[in-house]
Design an enzyme around this catalytic site. Structure first.
Site, mmCIF file in Angstrom:
data_model
loop_
_atom_site.group_PDB
_atom_site.id
_atom_site.type_symbol
_atom_site.label_atom_id
_atom_site.label_comp_id
_atom_site.label_asym_id
_atom_site.label_seq_id
_atom_site.Cartn_x
_atom_site.Cartn_y
_atom_site.Cartn_z
ATOM 1 N N SER A 18 -9.813 10.529 19.389
ATOM 2 C CA SER A 18 -10.108 11.447 20.391
ATOM 3 C C SER A 18 -10.282 12.951 19.906
ATOM 4 C CB SER A 18 -9.121 11.406 21.166
ATOM 5 O OG SER A 18 -9.000 10.449 22.194
ATOM 6 N N LYS A 20 -5.679 21.707 24.128
ATOM 7 C CA LYS A 20 -6.081 20.432 24.937
ATOM 8 C C LYS A 20 -4.948 20.411 25.886
ATOM 9 C CE LYS A 20 -7.065 15.556 24.480
ATOM 10 N NZ LYS A 20 -7.181 14.385 23.303
ATOM 11 N N SER A 66 -11.187 11.736 23.954
ATOM 12 C CA SER A 66 -10.500 12.538 25.114
ATOM 13 C C SER A 66 -10.475 13.887 24.859
ATOM 14 C CB SER A 66 -9.020 12.012 25.400
ATOM 15 O OG SER A 66 -8.438 12.272 24.370
#
Ligand SMILES: [Zn+2]
Lengths: 479, 489
Positions: free
Chosen positions: B178, B79, B154
């Protein structure tokens, strides 16, 4: 109406740990800008603070020396404000759970001893330094100082005069010096002080409003600012107006305090516990371990200097002002038990040489043994005080023993009767007019003639014997 | 053979038996990326050349068939809020669009040391604030099951890339769900480990007391393998767990779950869609068949968890994001402006509106006048929630719930209904508030064919039990094997 000042101090003392509070960066003063910074102290995202155990130990030691109650738990909080010297836009400090609370130190005032209560002591990180270059219309930031550990000592408003503030600060400075936790150099910013001042009427009917003064960079500035602020507030009160609770800044050029802009005041710091630093339990074991390392504090040493060694207040304070000097003094005392003589040499000749050669006492080549040997040579009449001064300088720079210096340079006193008689005769012969002056009753010329004779022996003549010979010769020729 | 379709443990056997090389695998992966990434937008940065170099070197030097080298030659992605020294770290924000760090996050370093090959940085909601992937400064990531659906967030890019076989596994971050929510939306496995089990050093913090890095994988066994690689004490992270003997998580996989006590908090079911409810009930039945004891239970403080989470995460985010302005994160030259002007301009332009909303709410909660009523109150309730969960987890080994109340939703449906969206986090945020481990695994499909995720939440350090239960479920079902997708059409 007559007014009384109530003054509280917030003193920041930079700890002399070799590493910063939350990272391994060096803390050396005066390094090339931004050469001592890293992702942690620059607040770069993803880098996390790691608390320095040593800084905590130093702060606990300071807390103990200031008679504070050391908290069972301490934690760190974020104090938010925006300024370019603060790279994370928050300062890591201790707001909710400081290291210690409720302490005191006793100071001497002209009205006798006084206890100044200390509200709290906490640990926090320093900010960077802004370097303004108005001619280029730019400001640069040096982050070398960002993250250096500070302790903040906050007093109750127990101080009433600028002199008391000065005494308190000097005492606090000495304590920190003796604890070895800071070098407390106001000119390098390792000791900084904000002043809170309010005026109360002497009959206690009127309580003033607290005003904080920042940017005080010297003892003198503190004193001037307190005087200025007293007058300013007094005038307002006399007029019947009210004083605004605010933070003011000392302008050293204009010698006045000025209201600070709203932004600099930081109205709301939005304190919050720092989620990146766990709460720490300070166990009794740790406190005990640290208290074992507690050195003798300056107040105790001062008492001994005055009472046991009968030194004057001035001498005692001078010796005490440099911890290494006081230590050397007592180390020498073990070898040579004449406190006043030692004190004179150390605070006179030694300090002058230290200053001249720009070194410190830690790195000098003199040992207490060497100093003792030199002083005994004087006592035994082997050398005069004048010669001893020269030997002292030699010892200081070369590190040689005084015996060796005296021997090599043939500095031992001339005590031989015949040699001194010959010198005296020569001087009398060469200074016939002085001799007649003497005979005419001008006894003053004796010291001139002594000086001449001393010069001939390069200062080595034993002054007592020399004087004896000289007077007897003069008196002889008179008759 | 389409190597990219395999799992980490499947290709491990092939590489170790020399049937294929690391380069073969990587080329297959890169081919897949070439083919479908333009439809998905799961990456922000891809570094093909350095990945190929690494694979080549590994093929030349790697000792064959050694144990404990599970990830040698395995391509993965992280990420884009996790620091990598060789690639920019943008947080999918305008503010940091050109930002590079000079260091690897601890997890990245660990994976590098273990021979895994970093292919690229994955898309996310800007600064990891959001749960649809839509607030990325770069293009939205799409859900590989249906391109008009969000991948979740996210860690949307991290989930979509694994689900679409663009990468063998990925790392995401989980502050309130997330990792788990996008894993559920994309039909893969996602785990948020116990707080402190995985070093956060190098993770750009959102809410430091809630954030945790974790794996997103194609199946549970891969999850155990990646967890083995990224856990461990780290001196650079004060919250990292010390003095704990980190187990081999694979050793839990094939244990018998007979007698395992599973609780289903009714509060976490009540907002779920019918589809989801049915599948959770089915999963519960399945666990009974596998020998577990399943019981309904109650998590009474459940209704407070989302507001408490929202307050704490916003306050911490406001503080953590305060450092971002253009003096240190130079993306534009503002030289004639004053500090205040630079500060206002760069933050006004550099932050997405979702980020600004969090910052403003967080700062409001921290103001001296509000601190006690909001922030402090939230931390008190947080402590109570933690206590209640601790107590529940004395009665049960695991708590089972849907990961999300419904399946992946359409783009731009979130903004319209801001207040309701927070219901979406009811299952996931308690694990963050209490620092507990939780895993989301596929447990079926909705009527319209979108994956449903179920969450197992365990005790601190209970990753082993989670993996055991998740693996037992997975091995006796085939939801995880069903592959898509919109991309195959
Ligand atoms: Zn540093």
């Amino acid at each position: 109406m007559e007014f009384k000042k109530a003054i509280g101090l917030e003193v920041h003392i930079e700890l002399s740990t070799s590493r910063k509070l939350f990272c391994n960066c060096n803390t050396r003063f005066g390094a090339r800008p931004n050469s001592q910074s890293c992702n942690i102290c620059l607040g770069r995202p993803g880098a996390m603070p790691i608390l320095s155990r040593k800084a905590v130990d130093y702060a606990i030691l300071a807390g103990l020396a200031l008679n504070l109650h050391i908290s069972d738990y301490m934690s760190f909080d974020r104090k938010a404000y925006y300024y370019p010297d603060l790279p994370k836009a928050y300062q890591i400090t201790q707001y909710y759970q400081p290291i210690g609370v409720d302490g005191y130190i006793d100071i001497e005032t002209n009205k006798g001893p006084k206890r100044v209560r200390i509200k709290r002591l906490h640990l926090e990180e320093d900010a960077g330094k802004l370097i303004h270059q108005p001619e280029k219309q730019i400001t640069k930031v040096d982050y070398n100082r960002a993250g250096i550990p500070l302790i903040e000592v906050v007093t109750e408003p127990d101080l009433n005069t600028a002199e008391e503030c000065q005494t308190f600060l000097e005492q606090l400075r000495l304590i920190a010096l003796y604890l070895g936790i800071s070098d407390c150099k106001m000119e390098e910013g390792s000791l900084r002080c904000d002043v809170n001042i309010s005026l109360n009427s002497k009959d206690s009917k009127l309580h003033g409003t607290r005003v904080e003064i920042k940017n005080l960079n010297s003892f003198k500035a503190i004193q001037k600012a307190i005087e200025y602020e007293f007058e300013r507030q007094r005038e307002i009160l006399v007029k019947g107006s009210t004083i605004v609770a605010e933070t003011r800044r000392w302008n050293d050029k204009l010698k006045k305090t000025e209201s600070m802009k709203k932004r600099d005041r930081g109205d709301d710091y939005r304190y919050m516990p720092d989620p990146e630093l766990p709460t720490i339990r300070i166990g009794d074991k740790r406190i005990k371990h640290i208290s074992l390392k507690m050195p003798e504090l300056p107040a105790t040493i001062y008492k001994r200097f005055r009472q046991n060694y009968c030194l004057s207040e001035k001498d005692a304070r001078l010796l005490l002002s440099i911890p290494d000097l006081a230590r050397l003094f007592e180390a020498c005392l073990l070898e040579y038990n004449k406190p006043q003589v030692l004190c004179n040499w150390l605070t006179g000749d030694l300090l002058r040489l230290i200053k001249e050669s720009n070194t410190d006492i830690k790195s000098i080549k003199l040992s207490p043994m060497m100093i003792k040997d030199l002083l005994i040579m004087i006592d035994n009449g082997l050398i005069s005080t004048t010669i001893a001064r020269k030997v002292f300088i030699d010892m200081f720079y070369s590190g040689h023993k005084p015996q060796l210096i005296v021997e090599r340079k043939k500095l031992a006193q001339v005590t031989d009767q015949k040699t001194l008689e010959a010198v005296t005769d020569l001087v009398l012969k060469q200074n016939k007019s002085s001799v007649s002056d003497y005979k005419a009753g001008k006894k003053k010329v004796l010291s001139y003639l002594m000086g001449q004779a001393m010069e001939k022996t390069e200062g080595k003549a034993n002054p007592v014997i020399l004087k004896e010979i000289l007077t007897s010769r003069l008196d002889q020729s008179k008759s | 053979m389409e190597l990219y379709k395999l799992t980490v443990h499947e290709v491990r056997d092939l590489i170790d038996s020399k049937a294929i090389s690391s380069s073969d695998l990587l080329k297959s992966i890169l081919g897949r990326i070439n083919e479908v990434e333009n439809k998905l937008n799961s990456f922000i940065t891809i570094d093909t050349d350095s990945a190929l170099d690494q694979a080549k070197k590994l093929d030349e030097t790697r000792p064959q068939g050694k144990q404990g080298l599970d990830l040698v030659g395995i391509p993965y992605g992280v990420k884009d809020n996790i620091s990598t020294k060789d690639m920019p770290t943008s947080c999918a924000s305008k503010m940091l669009r050109n930002y590079r760090t000079n260091y690897d996050a601890t997890v990245v370093k660990k994976l590098r040391d273990k021979g895994a090959i970093l292919v690229g940085k994955l898309n996310l909601d800007s600064f990891a604030i959001g749960s649809s992937g839509e607030t990325s400064y770069f293009t939205n990531t799409k859900n590989p099951w249906r391109l008009n659906k969000v991948p979740g967030g996210s860690s949307g890019g991290s989930a979509a890339a694994v689900a679409a076989d663009l990468i063998m596994f990925s790392l995401g971050t989980d502050t309130g769900g997330s990792i788990r929510q996008p894993a559920a939306f994309c039909g893969i496995v996602g785990m948020k480990p116990t707080y402190g089990l995985v070093s956060r050093y190098g993770l750009f913090p959102l809410a430091s007391s809630l954030d945790q890095i974790g794996p997103l994988t194609k199946d549970v066994r891969d999850c155990a393998i990646v967890l083995n690689a990224i856990t461990g004490h780290d001196q650079k992270d004060s919250s990292s767990i010390d003095k704990y003997s980190y187990p081999d998580y694979r050793s839990f996989l094939f244990k018998d779950i007979k007698g395992l006590r599973i609780g289903i908090p009714q509060e976490l079911l009540k907002d779920a869609s019918l589809d989801v409810k049915n599948h959770i009930k089915k999963a519960a039945k399945h666990y009974v068949e596998l020998g577990a004891k399943v019981e309904e239970t109650s998590f009474k403080l459940s209704k407070y968890s989302v507001p408490v989470y929202f307050l704490i995460s916003s306050a911490e985010a406001a503080s953590n994001l305060a450092r971002f302005y253009d003096i240190n994160y130079k993306s534009e030259d503002h030289s004639p402006l004053s500090f205040d002007e630079i500060y206002i301009k760069s933050r006004t332009e550099g932050f997405a509106s979702s980020v600004k909303r969090r910052i403003m709410i967080g700062n409001l909660a921290l103001e001296a006048n509000n601190y006690e009523d909001y922030y402090l109150q939230a931390t008190k309730i947080r402590a109570m929630i933690r206590k209640e969960l601790e107590k529940l987890l004395k009665d049960f080994d695991l708590l089972l719930s849907p990961t999300t109340p419904s399946v992946a939703f359409n783009f731009s449906s979130m903004e319209k209904d801001l207040l309701n969206t927070y219901k979406w986090d009811a299952s996931t945020v308690p694990a963050n508030l209490a620092g507990l481990p939780a895993i989301s695994i596929p447990c079926g499909f909705s009527n319209d064919g979108l994956p449903i995720g179920m969450q197992l939440m365990g005790r601190p350090y209970g990753e082993g039990t989670l993996l055991m239960a998740a693996h037992a479920f997975e091995q006796s079902t085939d939801y995880h094997k069903k592959r898509l997708h919109a991309l195959e059409v």
